[in-house]
Design a protein around this motif. Structure first.
Motif, PDB file in Angstrom:
ATOM      1  N   GLN A  94      -3.664   3.413   0.048  1.00 42.57           N
ATOM      2  CA  GLN A  94      -2.383   2.855  -0.376  1.00 42.57           C
ATOM      3  C   GLN A  94      -2.357   1.340  -0.268  1.00 42.57           C
ATOM      4  O   GLN A  94      -1.867   0.649  -1.173  1.00 42.57           O
ATOM      5  CB  GLN A  94      -1.246   3.451   0.463  1.00 42.57           C
ATOM      6  CG  GLN A  94      -0.967   4.915   0.159  1.00 42.57           C
ATOM      7  CD  GLN A  94       0.320   5.392   0.792  1.00 42.57           C
ATOM      8  OE1 GLN A  94       1.355   4.736   0.701  1.00 42.57           O
ATOM      9  NE2 GLN A  94       0.264   6.539   1.452  1.00 42.57           N
ATOM     10  N   ARG A  95      -2.890   0.790   0.797  1.00 46.51           N
ATOM     11  CA  ARG A  95      -2.847  -0.664   0.968  1.00 46.51           C
ATOM     12  C   ARG A  95      -3.596  -1.371  -0.150  1.00 46.51           C
ATOM     13  O   ARG A  95      -3.144  -2.407  -0.662  1.00 46.51           O
ATOM     14  CB  ARG A  95      -3.412  -1.068   2.328  1.00 46.51           C
ATOM     15  CG  ARG A  95      -3.433  -2.578   2.510  1.00 46.51           C
ATOM     16  CD  ARG A  95      -3.773  -3.017   3.917  1.00 46.51           C
ATOM     17  NE  ARG A  95      -3.864  -4.463   3.991  1.00 46.51           N
ATOM     18  CZ  ARG A  95      -2.829  -5.281   4.024  1.00 46.51           C
ATOM     19  NH1 ARG A  95      -1.600  -4.793   3.999  1.00 46.51           N
ATOM     20  NH2 ARG A  95      -2.993  -6.585   4.086  1.00 46.51           N
ATOM     21  N   ALA A  96      -4.756  -0.830  -0.550  1.00 47.55           N
ATOM     22  CA  ALA A  96      -5.530  -1.449  -1.623  1.00 47.55           C
ATOM     23  C   ALA A  96      -4.718  -1.488  -2.914  1.00 47.55           C
ATOM     24  O   ALA A  96      -4.690  -2.507  -3.617  1.00 47.55           O
ATOM     25  CB  ALA A  96      -6.831  -0.682  -1.838  1.00 47.55           C
ATOM     26  N   MET A  97      -4.043  -0.383  -3.223  1.00 46.46           N
ATOM     27  CA  MET A  97      -3.240  -0.327  -4.443  1.00 46.46           C
ATOM     28  C   MET A  97      -2.049  -1.278  -4.347  1.00 46.46           C
ATOM     29  O   MET A  97      -1.727  -2.000  -5.302  1.00 46.46           O
ATOM     30  CB  MET A  97      -2.754   1.102  -4.681  1.00 46.46           C
ATOM     31  CG  MET A  97      -2.133   1.339  -6.030  1.00 46.46           C
ATOM     32  SD  MET A  97      -3.340   1.541  -7.353  1.00 46.46           S
ATOM     33  CE  MET A  97      -3.843   3.263  -7.090  1.00 46.46           C
ATOM     34  N   HIS A  98      -1.401  -1.338  -3.196  1.00 49.55           N
ATOM     35  CA  HIS A  98      -0.192  -2.143  -3.053  1.00 49.55           C
ATOM     36  C   HIS A  98      -0.506  -3.636  -3.030  1.00 49.55           C
ATOM     37  O   HIS A  98       0.269  -4.446  -3.562  1.00 49.55           O
ATOM     38  CB  HIS A  98       0.563  -1.721  -1.791  1.00 49.55           C
ATOM     39  CG  HIS A  98       1.028  -0.298  -1.842  1.00 49.55           C
ATOM     40  ND1 HIS A  98       1.644   0.337  -0.777  1.00 49.55           N
ATOM     41  CD2 HIS A  98       0.964   0.636  -2.834  1.00 49.55           C
ATOM     42  CE1 HIS A  98       1.934   1.579  -1.120  1.00 49.55           C
ATOM     43  NE2 HIS A  98       1.524   1.782  -2.355  1.00 49.55           N
ATOM     44  N   VAL A  99      -1.633  -4.010  -2.423  1.00 47.46           N
ATOM     45  CA  VAL A  99      -2.035  -5.422  -2.427  1.00 47.46           C
ATOM     46  C   VAL A  99      -2.283  -5.903  -3.850  1.00 47.46           C
ATOM     47  O   VAL A  99      -1.850  -6.989  -4.255  1.00 47.46           O
ATOM     48  CB  VAL A  99      -3.296  -5.636  -1.560  1.00 47.46           C
ATOM     49  CG1 VAL A  99      -3.927  -7.003  -1.836  1.00 47.46           C
ATOM     50  CG2 VAL A  99      -2.942  -5.524  -0.081  1.00 47.46           C
ATOM     51  N   ARG A 100      -2.979  -5.076  -4.643  1.00 50.95           N
ATOM     52  CA  ARG A 100      -3.259  -5.481  -6.022  1.00 50.95           C
ATOM     53  C   ARG A 100      -1.970  -5.567  -6.833  1.00 50.95           C
ATOM     54  O   ARG A 100      -1.794  -6.476  -7.650  1.00 50.95           O
ATOM     55  CB  ARG A 100      -4.219  -4.501  -6.694  1.00 50.95           C
ATOM     56  CG  ARG A 100      -5.604  -4.451  -6.089  1.00 50.95           C
ATOM     57  CD  ARG A 100      -6.220  -5.819  -5.905  1.00 50.95           C
ATOM     58  NE  ARG A 100      -6.238  -6.606  -7.142  1.00 50.95           N
ATOM     59  CZ  ARG A 100      -6.481  -7.911  -7.176  1.00 50.95           C
ATOM     60  NH1 ARG A 100      -6.686  -8.576  -6.065  1.00 50.95           N
ATOM     61  NH2 ARG A 100      -6.507  -8.546  -8.334  1.00 50.95           N
ATOM     62  N   LEU A 101      -1.046  -4.620  -6.634  1.00 48.60           N
ATOM     63  CA  LEU A 101       0.218  -4.663  -7.365  1.00 48.60           C
ATOM     64  C   LEU A 101       0.996  -5.934  -7.012  1.00 48.60           C
ATOM     65  O   LEU A 101       1.558  -6.595  -7.891  1.00 48.60           O
ATOM     66  CB  LEU A 101       1.066  -3.431  -7.042  1.00 48.60           C
ATOM     67  CG  LEU A 101       2.432  -3.395  -7.743  1.00 48.60           C
ATOM     68  CD1 LEU A 101       2.258  -3.150  -9.236  1.00 48.60           C
ATOM     69  CD2 LEU A 101       3.325  -2.325  -7.129  1.00 48.60           C
ATOM     70  N   ALA A 102       1.018  -6.278  -5.727  1.00 45.49           N
ATOM     71  CA  ALA A 102       1.746  -7.472  -5.298  1.00 45.49           C
ATOM     72  C   ALA A 102       1.145  -8.728  -5.921  1.00 45.49           C
ATOM     73  O   ALA A 102       1.869  -9.657  -6.298  1.00 45.49           O
ATOM     74  CB  ALA A 102       1.727  -7.564  -3.774  1.00 45.49           C
ATOM     75  N   ARG A 103      -0.184  -8.779  -6.044  1.00 46.86           N
ATOM     76  CA  ARG A 103      -0.817  -9.958  -6.632  1.00 46.86           C
ATOM     77  C   ARG A 103      -0.555 -10.057  -8.127  1.00 46.86           C
ATOM     78  O   ARG A 103      -0.501 -11.157  -8.692  1.00 46.86           O
ATOM     79  CB  ARG A 103      -2.324  -9.921  -6.358  1.00 46.86           C
ATOM     80  CG  ARG A 103      -2.666 -10.170  -4.896  1.00 46.86           C
ATOM     81  CD  ARG A 103      -4.154 -10.106  -4.635  1.00 46.86           C
ATOM     82  NE  ARG A 103      -4.438 -10.339  -3.220  1.00 46.86           N
ATOM     83  CZ  ARG A 103      -5.640 -10.240  -2.681  1.00 46.86           C
ATOM     84  NH1 ARG A 103      -6.677  -9.902  -3.440  1.00 46.86           N
ATOM     85  NH2 ARG A 103      -5.819 -10.472  -1.400  1.00 46.86           N
ATOM     86  N   ILE A 104      -0.411  -8.905  -8.790  1.00 44.03           N
ATOM     87  CA  ILE A 104      -0.178  -8.912 -10.236  1.00 44.03           C
ATOM     88  C   ILE A 104       1.291  -9.184 -10.558  1.00 44.03           C
ATOM     89  O   ILE A 104       1.603  -9.959 -11.464  1.00 44.03           O
ATOM     90  CB  ILE A 104      -0.604  -7.561 -10.852  1.00 44.03           C
ATOM     91  CG1 ILE A 104      -2.127  -7.375 -10.732  1.00 44.03           C
ATOM     92  CG2 ILE A 104      -0.205  -7.494 -12.327  1.00 44.03           C
ATOM     93  CD1 ILE A 104      -2.589  -5.980 -11.111  1.00 44.03           C
TER      94      ILE A 104
END
Length: 316
Positions: free
Chosen positions: A125-135
Motif C-alpha cells: 500500500q505504501r508504494a502505491m500511495h507514495v506514487r499517487l501522492a507524487r503524481i
C-alpha cells in the motif's frame, strides 16, 4: 530480501501450491477442478523492495480465491491463455495481455485453465500511495478503489508497455531492480480508479511518463559506463527520435545532457566531501566517467560557475 526464485512442484496436495504462492498472493484458497489428479505448478518469483511478483501456471484447471481483507494491492496479467477474474460481484473474461487490479478490501479470485500463464503482482500500500501522492499531490486517506475493469497491455499509445513486459521481474535486465516504481506508475495512470480524473486523460500522460522512465534508467546506470540513447528508447517502447523529442520537450534538454548533469552533480559531491591529497580533481573525474580532465573542467565550470579545484579547496 530481494531476489529471484524458481519453483517447480508436481503434487496433488493444494496446500503445497498455496505455500509456494503465498509471498505474492498472501492467504488464499486453491481449488483444483476436474477431480483428484496432480498439479504441475511452475513459478518464477521476484521479491522486490516495494512489490513481489510471480509468473505462474498450475498445469490444470484451478480456482483461486484470495483472503479479505489484504494488506496489499493485487494485480494480475494474463501472459498467455484465457482466465476469468472475479472482483467483488463482477466477473471478467480475460485473454493474453489483459490486466486487472484489486484493492485490498476487494473480494478477488480467478479461474485459470491448464495452459494459462499469469503474472501475479503484490504491491504494498505504501508504494502505491507514495506514487499517487507524487503524481497528484494527494495522499489517499484509505486504500485506493480500483474499478473492476480490464486494461490491455497493447497499443503504440502506451510507451511503457514494452518496459512493463520486458523489465518487470526479469533478472537479466540491468534495469530490472528499478522497474517497481515504473510499474506502479503505469498502474496508476492506466488502470481506472477513483483518482483517475485527478491524473487526467491517459493519452496526455504518455509524454511525461516516458520522460520519467528515461530519467529513472539514466539514474540507474553506472556513471562510468556508457549508455546509448538507442537502448533507452528501446526500453521505453519508442523509436530513438520519439524518445529524444519527448525527453527534450518535458525536461528541456537531451537525454545525453541530463546524464552529463547527473555525472557532474556526483563529481561535485565527491569534491565537496573530499580532502586533498586523498581526493583529487582527476579522481573525481574518473569516478564519474570523465576520461579527459580538461573537458571535465570545462563542463564543470560551465555548470557550477567555479572550477573543480575551487570546489575541492573550498571544502577544506
Amino acid at each position: 530480501m530481494s531476489g529471484y526464485h524458481f519453483a517447480y512442484i508436481r503434487t496433488a496436495d493444494p496446500a503445497l501450491a498455496v505455500e509456494a504462492a503465498e509471498p505474492v498472493l498472501g492467504l488464499h484458497e486453491l481449488l483444483p477442478e476436474g477431480g483428484p489428479r496432480e498439479m504441475d505448478l511452475r513459478m518464477h518469483r521476484h521479491e522486490g523492495d516495494q512489490l513481489n511478483s510471480a509468473t505462474v501456471t498450475y498445469g490444470r484447471d484451478v480456482v483461486v480465491r484470495l483472503g479479505v481483507p489484504r494488506t496489499a494491492y493485487t494485480t494480475t496479467m494474463v501472459v498467455s491463455g484465457r482466465c476469468v477474474f472475479r472482483i467483488g460481484s463482477t466477473y471478467l473474461e480475460a485473454a493474453t495481455g489483459d490486466v486487472v487490479t484489486a484493492s485490498p478490501a476487494d473480494a478477488f479470485g480467478f479461474q485459470a485453465g491448464a495452459n494459462c500463464y499469469l503474472k501475479l503482482v503484490r504491491v504494498e500500500q505504501r508504494a502505491m500511495h507514495v506514487r499517487l501522492a507524487r503524481i497528484t499531490g494527494r495522499w489517499p486517506s484509505a486504500p485506493i478503489r480500483f474499478h473492476p475493469v480490464i486494461t490491455r497491455l497493447s497499443g503504440r499509445g502506451q510507451p511503457l508497455i514494452t518496459s512493463a513486459e520486458q523489465f518487470f521481474g526479469r533478472s537479466k535486465s540491468r534495469f530490472a531492480r528499478h522497474s517497481d516504481e515504473i510499474f506502479v506508475n503505469w498502474l496508476l495512470r492506466h488502470q481506472p480508479h477513483e483518482y483517475s480524473e485527478s491524473i487526467g486523460p491517459r493519452a496526455a500522460e504518455v509524454g511525461p511518463l516516458a520522460s520519467d522512465f528515461g530519467k529513472v534508467l539514466l539514474r540507474a546506470t553506472d556513471p562510468v559506463k556508457e549508455v546509448s540513447v538507442t537502448e533507452l528508447a528501446r526500453a521505453s517502447g519508442l523509436t530513438e527520435a520519439e524518445f529524444v523529442r519527448v525527453f527534450r520537450h518535458h525536461e528541456g534538454c537531451r537525454p545525453q545532457d541530463f546524464r552529463l548533469g547527473l555525472r557532474l552533480e556526483q563529481a561535485r559531491r565527491i569534491l565537496l566531501v573530499g580532502r586533498p591529497p586523498l581526493v583529487s580533481v582527476g579522481y573525481a573525474a574518473r569516478r564519474c566517467g570523465f576520461r579527459d580532465d580538461e573537458r571535465f573542467r570545462l563542463h564543470y565550470t560551465r555548470r557550477f560557475g567555479e572550477t573543480p579545484l575551487d570546489t575541492l579547496y573550498r571544502s577544506e
